[in-house]
Scaffold this motif. Structure first.
Motif, PDB file in Angstrom:
ATOM      1  N   UNK A   2       0.860  -1.178   0.000  1.00  0.00           N
ATOM      2  CA  UNK A   2       0.000   0.000   0.000  1.00  0.00           C
ATOM      3  C   UNK A   2       0.903   1.237   0.000  1.00  0.00           C
ATOM      4  N   UNK A   3       0.706   2.188  -0.930  1.00  0.00           N
ATOM      5  CA  UNK A   3       1.581   3.361  -0.984  1.00  0.00           C
ATOM      6  C   UNK A   3       1.698   4.118   0.340  1.00  0.00           C
ATOM      7  N   UNK A   4       0.600   4.314   1.042  1.00  0.00           N
ATOM      8  CA  UNK A   4       0.675   5.064   2.297  1.00  0.00           C
ATOM      9  C   UNK A   4       1.418   4.268   3.373  1.00  0.00           C
ATOM     10  N   UNK A   5       1.219   2.953   3.418  1.00  0.00           N
ATOM     11  CA  UNK A   5       1.927   2.116   4.392  1.00  0.00           C
ATOM     12  C   UNK A   5       3.423   2.077   4.066  1.00  0.00           C
ATOM     13  N   UNK A   6       3.761   1.919   2.797  1.00  0.00           N
ATOM     14  CA  UNK A   6       5.176   1.883   2.397  1.00  0.00           C
ATOM     15  C   UNK A   6       5.841   3.223   2.699  1.00  0.00           C
ATOM     16  N   UNK A   7       5.137   4.340   2.472  1.00  0.00           N
ATOM     17  CA  UNK A   7       5.699   5.651   2.777  1.00  0.00           C
ATOM     18  C   UNK A   7       5.912   5.803   4.287  1.00  0.00           C
ATOM     19  N   UNK A   8       5.009   5.269   5.063  1.00  0.00           N
ATOM     20  CA  UNK A   8       5.159   5.317   6.512  1.00  0.00           C
ATOM     21  C   UNK A   8       6.437   4.587   6.941  1.00  0.00           C
ATOM     22  N   UNK A   9       6.710   3.437   6.346  1.00  0.00           N
ATOM     23  CA  UNK A   9       7.947   2.699   6.638  1.00  0.00           C
ATOM     24  C   UNK A   9       9.156   3.515   6.193  1.00  0.00           C
ATOM     25  N   UNK A  10       9.062   4.115   5.016  1.00  0.00           N
ATOM     26  CA  UNK A  10      10.168   4.937   4.491  1.00  0.00           C
ATOM     27  C   UNK A  10      10.476   6.102   5.426  1.00  0.00           C
ATOM     28  N   UNK A  11       9.441   6.781   5.878  1.00  0.00           N
ATOM     29  CA  UNK A  11       9.643   7.906   6.804  1.00  0.00           C
ATOM     30  C   UNK A  11      10.296   7.444   8.094  1.00  0.00           C
ATOM     31  N   UNK A  12       9.854   6.301   8.587  1.00  0.00           N
ATOM     32  CA  UNK A  12      10.410   5.775   9.826  1.00  0.00           C
ATOM     33  C   UNK A  12      11.883   5.410   9.643  1.00  0.00           C
ATOM     34  N   UNK A  13      12.210   4.698   8.561  1.00  0.00           N
ATOM     35  CA  UNK A  13      13.600   4.278   8.312  1.00  0.00           C
ATOM     36  C   UNK A  13      14.524   5.478   8.092  1.00  0.00           C
ATOM     37  N   UNK A  14      14.009   6.491   7.421  1.00  0.00           N
ATOM     38  CA  UNK A  14      14.827   7.664   7.108  1.00  0.00           C
ATOM     39  C   UNK A  14      14.747   8.789   8.124  1.00  0.00           C
ATOM     40  N   UNK A  15      14.048   8.568   9.231  1.00  0.00           N
ATOM     41  CA  UNK A  15      13.830   9.621  10.222  1.00  0.00           C
ATOM     42  C   UNK A  15      13.327  10.902   9.565  1.00  0.00           C
ATOM     43  N   UNK A  16      12.301  10.755   8.734  1.00  0.00           N
ATOM     44  CA  UNK A  16      11.766  11.886   7.966  1.00  0.00           C
ATOM     45  C   UNK A  16      10.590  12.558   8.652  1.00  0.00           C
ATOM     46  N   UNK A  17      10.210  12.123   9.819  1.00  0.00           N
ATOM     47  CA  UNK A  17       9.030  12.680  10.465  1.00  0.00           C
ATOM     48  C   UNK A  17       9.363  13.913  11.235  1.00  0.00           C
TER      49      UNK A  17
END
Length: 185
Positions: free
Chosen positions: A170-185
């Motif tokens: 799911x694009x939103x779920x994958x983006x959530x993982x990406x933000x978490x891994x990259x400390x983008x929040x």
């Protein structure tokens, strides 16, 4: 008869000589081998090509820009593109039409996040490229006075990638993982 005995003796002697040589060769043979214990290096990178044209842009003008991500890694990936642009009167300064292969998953204050894949993430295999997110952007039709008040009219484009293993497509779920891994929040 003497010739015959000599011929037989010579034949037996030659046969024995060949046997002795063959025995010596097989007893003096040696071999050895070695296999390395190497493991494959994991490479996780991509190339972001914006295809952006440089030049002067004013109100109502368009310019070429075509963000594409090329998977230059050894692994499959899910990719995202973030477009950051200035705002004018609380609206984005530029408009553009995103390609149907991209999903808008987040937007606020002139920042737009697109996931490659619609309705699910598209796996980008090593050596593959995405389609271009867009082909052109157009500046909003604003007055010259409003245009003069804007200090920076540049657009920033950033690419992001994550591995596909154990990631929800799911694009939103994958983006959530990406933000978490990259400390983008």
């Amino acid at each position: 008869m003497k010739k015959r005995i000599v011929a037989i003796g010579s034949s037996i002697g030659a046969f024995m000589a060949v046997g002795i040589v063959a025995y010596a060769i097989t007893n003096l043979f040696f071999t050895s081998d070695y296999t390395t214990d190497l493991s494959k290096k994991q490479i996780f990178q991509f190339d972001l090509n914006t295809g952006a044209s440089n030049g002067e842009v004013g109100p109502g003008d368009s310019f070429d820009i075509s963000p594409v991500i090329f998977n230059d890694a050894t692994e499959e990936m899910y990719v995202f593109v973030k477009i950051q642009m200035p705002e004018w009167s609380e609206s984005p300064l530029y408009t553009f039409k995103a390609d149907d292969n991209w999903s808008l998953i987040e937007s606020n204050e002139g920042s737009f996040i697109y996931a490659y894949g619609c309705p699910y993430m598209t796996v980008l295999n090593p050596g593959e490229s995405t389609s271009a997110l867009t082909n052109q952007m157009t500046m909003c039709s604003i007055s010259n006075a409003e245009y003069a008040a804007i200090d920076d009219i540049n657009v920033s484009i950033m690419g992001y990638a994550i591995g596909t293993e154990d990631v929800d497509p799911s694009p939103s779920e994958a983006w959530s993982v990406c933000k978490q891994l990259g400390n983008l929040e």
